[in-house]
Scaffold this active site. Structure first.
Site, PDB file in Angstrom:
ATOM      1  CG  ASP A  44     -40.545 -24.613  33.787  1.00 42.05           C
ATOM      2  OD1 ASP A  44     -41.705 -24.861  33.421  1.00 42.05           O
ATOM      3  OD2 ASP A  44     -39.650 -24.255  32.996  1.00 42.05           O
ATOM      4  CB  SER A  45     -46.156 -24.112  35.636  1.00 44.00           C
ATOM      5  OG  SER A  45     -46.277 -25.402  36.202  1.00 44.00           O
ATOM      6  CG  ASP A  83     -40.781 -28.856  33.468  1.00 45.58           C
ATOM      7  OD1 ASP A  83     -40.756 -29.708  32.561  1.00 45.58           O
ATOM      8  OD2 ASP A  83     -41.696 -28.013  33.582  1.00 45.58           O
ATOM      9  CE  LYS A 111     -42.971 -30.745  30.967  1.00 44.37           C
ATOM     10  NZ  LYS A 111     -42.595 -29.400  30.451  1.00 44.37           N
ATOM     11  CD  GLU A 113     -40.512 -25.103  28.042  1.00 40.22           C
ATOM     12  OE1 GLU A 113     -40.234 -24.141  27.302  1.00 40.22           O
ATOM     13  OE2 GLU A 113     -41.164 -24.987  29.098  1.00 40.22           O
ATOM     14  CD  GLU A 180     -47.837 -25.015  27.303  1.00 43.78           C
ATOM     15  OE1 GLU A 180     -46.823 -25.652  27.683  1.00 43.78           O
ATOM     16  OE2 GLU A 180     -48.345 -24.088  27.965  1.00 43.78           O
TER      17      GLU A 180
HETATM   18  O1  KIV Z   1     -44.338 -26.316  33.685  1.00 47.33           O
HETATM   19  C1  KIV Z   1     -45.382 -26.937  33.486  1.00 47.33           C
HETATM   20  O2  KIV Z   1     -46.266 -27.048  34.343  1.00 47.33           O
HETATM   21  C2  KIV Z   1     -45.573 -27.536  32.174  1.00 47.33           C
HETATM   22  C3  KIV Z   1     -46.964 -27.942  31.831  1.00 47.33           C
HETATM   23  C4  KIV Z   1     -47.772 -26.749  31.599  1.00 47.33           C
HETATM   24  C5  KIV Z   1     -46.986 -28.897  30.687  1.00 47.33           C
HETATM   25  O3  KIV Z   1     -44.654 -27.658  31.424  1.00 47.33           O
END
Ligand code: KIV
Length: 257
Positions: A44-45, A83, A111, A113, A180
């Site tokens: 989600d970056s 994510d 994934k 968090e 992280e």
């Molecule tokens: O969103 C993302 O790119 C991430 C990485 C920084 C691990 O969660």
């Protein structure tokens, strides 16, 4: 278990360090796949490096599905992990429903968090047969509550909490855990305590693998580079120079286009 995930499950036992990179579109996914990267993360970056938001908290399921589909088209070999964006997994039921959508969009795994606090969501997703990577340490989706991107594991109590989070996500069924921005000397004991691989970002060498945002690695977001990244290319400068050269040629009446 999905066969594309299989090599990640055995990597730690084989002593193979996992190389993960983010990808958000078809050509990047295809290039990274061809380069031999072990797995691709539709992080989600993308909210920050692709959509231009200040952080990841504005990213939606619709964004994640759109980019996951593009990455899945480009990844012939590497497994794709997508994510779950903020508030898409507030309850176990919602977490399972949204994970299913990401899998239907082409992801091999999802994934989310959270550690101890999200063990019920992780258990529900993995019980539904969906492979899951957890994410502990600094949690970008909590950046507003936390007031910034702060290093974790600075006190013995904080290291204890990280260890508890790591063990909780493993027990709930995660097959790997992204860790992280954790103080480097805290990572050795965490990696040692787990059967599943730790995949670090800004957490030093004592991890079973590493993940980076492709824009940071390739110099494609030159306006900001996290302190822990040493870019291996200057893709931003390459594009800017090509665009400037093209503009000069067109302005000069070049006919090659
Ligand atoms: O969103 C993302 O790119 C991430 C990485 C920084 C691990 O969660």
């Amino acid at each position: 278990m999905n066969s594309r995930i299989e090599p990640l499950l055995t990597a730690k036992a084989r002593g193979h360090k996992i190389a993960m990179l983010t990808a958000y579109d078809y050509p990047t996914a295809r290039l990274l796949d061809e380069a031999g990267v072990d797995c691709l993360l539709v992080g989600d970056s993308l909210g920050m490096v692709v959509l231009g938001y200040p952080d990841t908290t504005l990213v939606t399921m619709a964004d994640m599905l759109h980019h996951t589909r593009a990455v899945a088209r480009g990844a012939q070999r590497a497994p794709v992990i997508a994510d779950l964006p903020i508030h898409s997994y507030d309850t176990p039921e919602q977490a399972v429903a949204n994970s299913r959508l990401l899998i239907e969009a082409g992801a091999d795994a999802v994934k989310l968090e959270g550690g101890v606090s999200h063990a019920p969501q992780i258990a529900a997703i993995t019980a539904a047969g969906i492979p899951l990577v957890a994410h502990i340490g600094m949690l970008p989706q909590s950046v507003r509550e936390e007031g910034g991107y702060k290093i974790k594991g600075k006190t013995p109590e904080a290291v204890e909490q990280l260890l508890a989070d790591a063990l909780a996500v493993e027990a709930a069924g995660a097959f790997a855990v992204v860790v992280e921005l954790v103080k480097h000397d805290a990572m050795g004991p965490i990696t040692k305590a787990l059967r599943i691989p730790t995949i670090g970002i800004g957490s030093g060498p004592d991890c079973d693998g590493q993940v980076l945002v492709i824009h940071d690695l390739a110099g494609l977001f030159p306006w900001f580079t996290p302190k822990f990244v040493k870019p291996l290319a200057t893709a931003g400068a390459v594009i800017r120079n090509a665009a400037a050269e093209y503009t000069a040629q067109v302005h000069g009446g070049a006919s090659q286009f």
